[in-house]
Structures are given as C-alpha cells and as structure tokens.
Scaffold this motif. Structure first.
Motif, PDB file in Angstrom:
ATOM      1  N   ALA A  19       0.833  -1.201   0.000  1.00 32.14           N
ATOM      2  CA  ALA A  19       0.000   0.000   0.000  1.00 32.14           C
ATOM      3  C   ALA A  19       0.869   1.253   0.000  1.00 32.14           C
ATOM      4  N   ALA A  20       1.956   1.232   0.755  1.00 29.24           N
ATOM      5  CA  ALA A  20       2.868   2.375   0.776  1.00 29.24           C
ATOM      6  C   ALA A  20       3.490   2.586  -0.590  1.00 29.24           C
ATOM      7  N   ARG A  21       3.888   1.514  -1.240  1.00 22.64           N
ATOM      8  CA  ARG A  21       4.489   1.634  -2.574  1.00 22.64           C
ATOM      9  C   ARG A  21       3.468   2.190  -3.569  1.00 22.64           C
ATOM     10  N   GLN A  22       2.240   1.654  -3.544  1.00 22.89           N
ATOM     11  CA  GLN A  22       1.229   2.130  -4.487  1.00 22.89           C
ATOM     12  C   GLN A  22       0.836   3.578  -4.211  1.00 22.89           C
ATOM     13  N   ALA A  23       0.718   3.942  -2.942  1.00 26.94           N
ATOM     14  CA  ALA A  23       0.366   5.319  -2.592  1.00 26.94           C
ATOM     15  C   ALA A  23       1.475   6.280  -3.009  1.00 26.94           C
ATOM     16  N   ALA A  24       2.726   5.895  -2.786  1.00 31.09           N
ATOM     17  CA  ALA A  24       3.856   6.739  -3.177  1.00 31.09           C
ATOM     18  C   ALA A  24       3.881   6.936  -4.688  1.00 31.09           C
ATOM     19  N   HIS A  25       3.613   5.877  -5.420  1.00 28.47           N
ATOM     20  CA  HIS A  25       3.609   5.982  -6.879  1.00 28.47           C
ATOM     21  C   HIS A  25       2.487   6.907  -7.345  1.00 28.47           C
ATOM     22  N   PRO A  77     -12.319   0.281   8.406  1.00 27.76           N
ATOM     23  CA  PRO A  77     -11.533   0.773   7.268  1.00 27.76           C
ATOM     24  C   PRO A  77     -10.199   1.373   7.712  1.00 27.76           C
ATOM     25  N   CYS A  78      -9.210   1.198   6.869  1.00 26.99           N
ATOM     26  CA  CYS A  78      -7.917   1.869   7.035  1.00 26.99           C
ATOM     27  C   CYS A  78      -7.814   2.948   5.959  1.00 26.99           C
ATOM     28  N   TRP A  79      -7.287   4.097   6.340  1.00 29.52           N
ATOM     29  CA  TRP A  79      -7.159   5.222   5.425  1.00 29.52           C
ATOM     30  C   TRP A  79      -5.684   5.481   5.153  1.00 29.52           C
ATOM     31  N   VAL A  80      -5.349   5.564   3.876  1.00 27.54           N
ATOM     32  CA  VAL A  80      -3.972   5.694   3.427  1.00 27.54           C
ATOM     33  C   VAL A  80      -3.773   7.100   2.883  1.00 27.54           C
ATOM     34  N   GLU A  81      -2.813   7.826   3.434  1.00 27.49           N
ATOM     35  CA  GLU A  81      -2.524   9.191   2.982  1.00 27.49           C
ATOM     36  C   GLU A  81      -1.052   9.309   2.604  1.00 27.49           C
ATOM     37  N   ALA A  82      -0.801   9.984   1.491  1.00 31.03           N
ATOM     38  CA  ALA A  82       0.566  10.209   1.024  1.00 31.03           C
ATOM     39  C   ALA A  82       0.824  11.701   0.919  1.00 31.03           C
ATOM     40  N   THR A  83       2.022  12.094   1.335  1.00 30.78           N
ATOM     41  CA  THR A  83       2.409  13.502   1.315  1.00 30.78           C
ATOM     42  C   THR A  83       3.776  13.635   0.658  1.00 30.78           C
ATOM     43  N   LEU A 110      10.803  12.444  -2.194  1.00 34.66           N
ATOM     44  CA  LEU A 110      10.485  11.871  -0.888  1.00 34.66           C
ATOM     45  C   LEU A 110       8.980  11.918  -0.664  1.00 34.66           C
ATOM     46  N   LEU A 111       8.424  10.788  -0.215  1.00 33.34           N
ATOM     47  CA  LEU A 111       7.003  10.705   0.040  1.00 33.34           C
ATOM     48  C   LEU A 111       6.761  10.032   1.378  1.00 33.34           C
ATOM     49  N   ASP A 112       5.922  10.646   2.183  1.00 34.27           N
ATOM     50  CA  ASP A 112       5.533  10.072   3.475  1.00 34.27           C
ATOM     51  C   ASP A 112       4.150   9.444   3.350  1.00 34.27           C
ATOM     52  N   VAL A 113       4.022   8.234   3.858  1.00 31.62           N
ATOM     53  CA  VAL A 113       2.746   7.513   3.809  1.00 31.62           C
ATOM     54  C   VAL A 113       2.330   7.166   5.226  1.00 31.62           C
ATOM     55  N   ASP A 114       1.076   7.435   5.541  1.00 33.30           N
ATOM     56  CA  ASP A 114       0.516   7.139   6.858  1.00 33.30           C
ATOM     57  C   ASP A 114      -0.768   6.339   6.661  1.00 33.30           C
ATOM     58  N   ILE A 115      -0.869   5.190   7.312  1.00 37.48           N
ATOM     59  CA  ILE A 115      -2.085   4.378   7.270  1.00 37.48           C
ATOM     60  C   ILE A 115      -2.704   4.403   8.649  1.00 37.48           C
ATOM     61  N   ARG A 116      -3.960   4.855   8.723  1.00 38.19           N
ATOM     62  CA  ARG A 116      -4.639   5.054   9.998  1.00 38.19           C
ATOM     63  C   ARG A 116      -5.927   4.239  10.049  1.00 38.19           C
ATOM     64  N   GLN A 117      -6.258   3.822  11.257  1.00 36.50           N
ATOM     65  CA  GLN A 117      -7.499   3.080  11.500  1.00 36.50           C
ATOM     66  C   GLN A 117      -8.059   3.518  12.843  1.00 36.50           C
ATOM     67  N   ASN A 118      -9.330   3.830  12.874  1.00 31.39           N
ATOM     68  CA  ASN A 118      -9.983   4.286  14.113  1.00 31.39           C
ATOM     69  C   ASN A 118      -9.236   5.463  14.742  1.00 31.39           C
ATOM     70  N   GLN A 143      -6.090   6.177  14.714  1.00 31.72           N
ATOM     71  CA  GLN A 143      -4.727   5.906  15.163  1.00 31.72           C
ATOM     72  C   GLN A 143      -3.869   5.413  14.000  1.00 31.72           C
ATOM     73  N   SER A 144      -2.603   5.795  14.029  1.00 26.56           N
ATOM     74  CA  SER A 144      -1.678   5.349  12.992  1.00 26.56           C
ATOM     75  C   SER A 144      -1.301   3.891  13.227  1.00 26.56           C
ATOM     76  N   VAL A 145      -1.457   3.058  12.207  1.00 29.42           N
ATOM     77  CA  VAL A 145      -1.054   1.658  12.313  1.00 29.42           C
ATOM     78  C   VAL A 145       0.260   1.391  11.575  1.00 29.42           C
ATOM     79  N   PHE A 146       0.598   2.278  10.619  1.00 28.77           N
ATOM     80  CA  PHE A 146       1.780   2.058   9.791  1.00 28.77           C
ATOM     81  C   PHE A 146       2.207   3.382   9.194  1.00 28.77           C
ATOM     82  N   THR A 147       3.514   3.647   9.183  1.00 31.71           N
ATOM     83  CA  THR A 147       4.052   4.817   8.504  1.00 31.71           C
ATOM     84  C   THR A 147       5.252   4.405   7.668  1.00 31.71           C
ATOM     85  N   ALA A 148       5.504   5.157   6.612  1.00 34.04           N
ATOM     86  CA  ALA A 148       6.648   4.861   5.750  1.00 34.04           C
ATOM     87  C   ALA A 148       7.127   6.139   5.099  1.00 34.04           C
ATOM     88  N   ARG A 149       8.425   6.184   4.832  1.00 37.70           N
ATOM     89  CA  ARG A 149       8.994   7.226   3.962  1.00 37.70           C
ATOM     90  C   ARG A 149       9.678   6.523   2.799  1.00 37.70           C
TER      91      ARG A 149
END
Length: 328
Positions: free
Chosen positions: A256-262, A288-294, A305-313, A315-321
């Motif tokens: 998901a981080a790779r696809q969001a970054a792309h 649902p989990c929400w995926v945001e890329a910056t 450089l792209l920051d990806v944050d995946i949140r659920q309820n 709260q952040s469950v996963f982050t990536a740069r």
C-alpha cells in the motif's frame, strides 16, 4: 505490527534443505537445489517460497540464498527491473527462517515486525535471461531472550546478486508464543471470528495509477480526496493472503505504501529505491484503514520523498517514507 503464523510438524533446528547429491549417493551429479521447507518461512504455497539454502557465517552471521523468478504473478518486473518489494518479502522469509533454524523459535510462534528499512542499487534489479541468484548476508544484533527463547532481534542485511551489491537493509522483529499472542490480540485472536467480521471489498483505483496491470493486485480504493485512499483488503489474494490471518498483513501495508507513493508522485517516479517502514499496531479487518501520502521534497540525490501514513480508528497503524527515482 505485522505477524506471520503457520502451524507445522516440529523439525530440528539447524536442519538444511536438500542441496546435494551426497545425500542420495549420486556424487557424480552436480549439486541439486530446492527451496527451503515452506513451513520455515510461514508459507502455504511452495511456489511462494524464494529461499533455497542457508549457512552459518561466523558467530553471529548467516548467509541465506534465494532465487527470484524472471516473472511472478504479483512481484513482477516493471520496466525491466525486479520488483523492490520482492526484496522485502525475501527479508521477511529470511528473518522467519533464521528465527526457527538459528534460534530455535517453534514453528507456531508468530514473528512480529516493528520496523524495516532498505536502500537498493537500481541497476542490480535488472531482469536478465535467467532467474536472479540472491545472497543475503545477515548479522544478528540486540538479541533479547525470554528464558531460553528468542524474544526480539535486530538484523542487518547486505544483499548481493551474483557478487554485486543489490541492497543494504535492517529489520527489527519480535517473537511470541501462541499464548502471549492470544493475550495481545484479545478478541481478534479468534481467526474465524476476525474473518467473519471483515469489511466488504472496496472498489479499486485504476491499476495504471499505482503501477499495476491487474485490478486484483490494486490495494487502494478512491475516496474523492487527492492522495487519500481506503486500504483495499482482499483476503482472497493468493500472495498477500497466502493463508488466513486475523489482521491485515505487513506485506499488504508495504505494498500500500508503494502504491500510494507511486500515485502521489505521478508518472515517472515508480521505483522506491529507499524505504523505511514502521509498524505501530495491528490493522484489523473489521474497520476501514485510510492511506494518505504527502510529498516531502527531494533528497540529496534528487529522489522524490514521500511520506505515507495508514490510519485506523483515528490511530496510525503504519508509517513509511519512500524515496522514489524516475526510471523513464
């Protein structure tokens, strides 16, 4: 957090796969190679096992061999380069293998990721006329034991292809007994219940937006907001969900981080040459989990450089740069 669990018959720690004619008396034949037992890497499908051998290298090091196919149903090449997420899957398999064969962790113990980082050499990913022969030179650090059993470890990787450096990487993970895992997961430890409560499969974005050819491999769903998607959790996916699990697996988060970054980077930036991921908590199947890329600028090598944050309820469950490089 991300974990992998698969129950299998007990085997002796340190056992190596069948790799030579000396075990059959056929010493006049060249060495024979097969994959490691699928149970050692928590895979159900033999076709999804990429590791072929392992050996000790010093007191705290190992060399794990792998083979990458020229084509794969999911980790397929893009623009003539092997998928860099295949490197992450190979690391996943190597860490699980060594937890069992080097440190005696029972096969039914979940292996849980805390964070990982890789930095690769793009040209070393070039697809050639034969499968890629990979060696992972791995050293163990910061080993923590609970009693006689490994509780957590940090591994450093030097990854080589045919003697040429392909990547450097680091992985931190922990190991838990089934009883501890059940306490950590609470009501979600019931595999059947967790899957009975899963959400309906969301609609995908167009595959071309996330560098995919098939709709079934898309893990993002549109929300109507720029650079924001719903995580598309397809529990029937034969690779990301090789076997039933009680939460969204770590490899789904990385993809998901790779696809969001792309998608956020736009055309021309499709190769994540560097990625650092942190797994903060489990992503459940019933919300649902929400995926945001910056877009976060460029580094000294002009990588986007792209920051990806995946949140659920909330709260952040996963982050990536991710640092993406143009390959066109």
């Amino acid at each position: 957090m991300a974990s992998a669990t698969l129950t299998a018959p007990p085997t002796a720690a340190g056992r190596r796969p069948f790799t030579g004619g000396e075990r059959t008396g056929l010493s006049d034949l060249p060495p024979l190679t097969t994959t490691v037992p699928r149970q050692y890497v928590h895979r159900t499908a033999v076709s999804e096992v990429f590791l072929t051998d392992w050996r000790r290298a010093g007191t705290d090091g190992w060399v794990v061999s792998a083979q990458w196919p020229r084509a794969h149903s999911f980790y397929g090449p893009v623009d003539g380069l092997h998928d860099p997420v295949l490197l992450v899957e190979t690391m996943r398999q190597a860490s699980i293998l060594l937890s069992h064969v080097a440190h005696g962790v029972p096969l039914d113990h979940p292996i849980i990721w805390q964070d990982l980082h890789y930095s690769l050499v793009p040209e070393a990913l070039r697809v050639t006329g034969t499968p890629a022969e990979i060696e992972l030179h791995i050293t163990d650090h910061d080993l923590v034991y609970r009693g006689k059993r490994l509780a957590s470890a940090r591994q450093l990787y030097r990854v080589r292809r045919d003697g040429t450096e392909l990547a450097r990487a680091e992985l931190n993970f922990s190991c838990h007994s089934p009883a501890v895992y059940r306490r950590l997961r609470g009501k979600y430890s019931d595999l059947q219940r967790a899957n009975d409560r899963k959400l309906d499969l969301a609609e995908p974005v167009a595959p071309r937006l996330v560098a995919r050819d098939r709709t079934g491999d898309v893990v993002l769903s549109p929300t109507g907001h720029a650079n924001r998607w719903q995580l598309r959790v397809n529990t029937a996916h034969p690779v990301l969900f090789d076997h039933p699990v009680d939460h969204a697996p770590g490899m789904l988060m990385v993809e998901a981080a790779r696809q969001a970054a792309h998608a956020a980077a736009g055309p021309g930036f499709s190769l994540p040459v560097d990625m650092a991921c942190s797994f903060h908590r489990y992503a459940e199947l019933d919300a649902p989990c929400w995926v945001e890329a910056t877009v976060a600028g460029r580094d000294g090598r002009d990588h986007l450089l792209l920051d990806v944050d995946i949140r659920q309820n909330g709260q952040s469950v996963f982050t990536a740069r991710a640092a993406s490089q143009s390959i066109r």
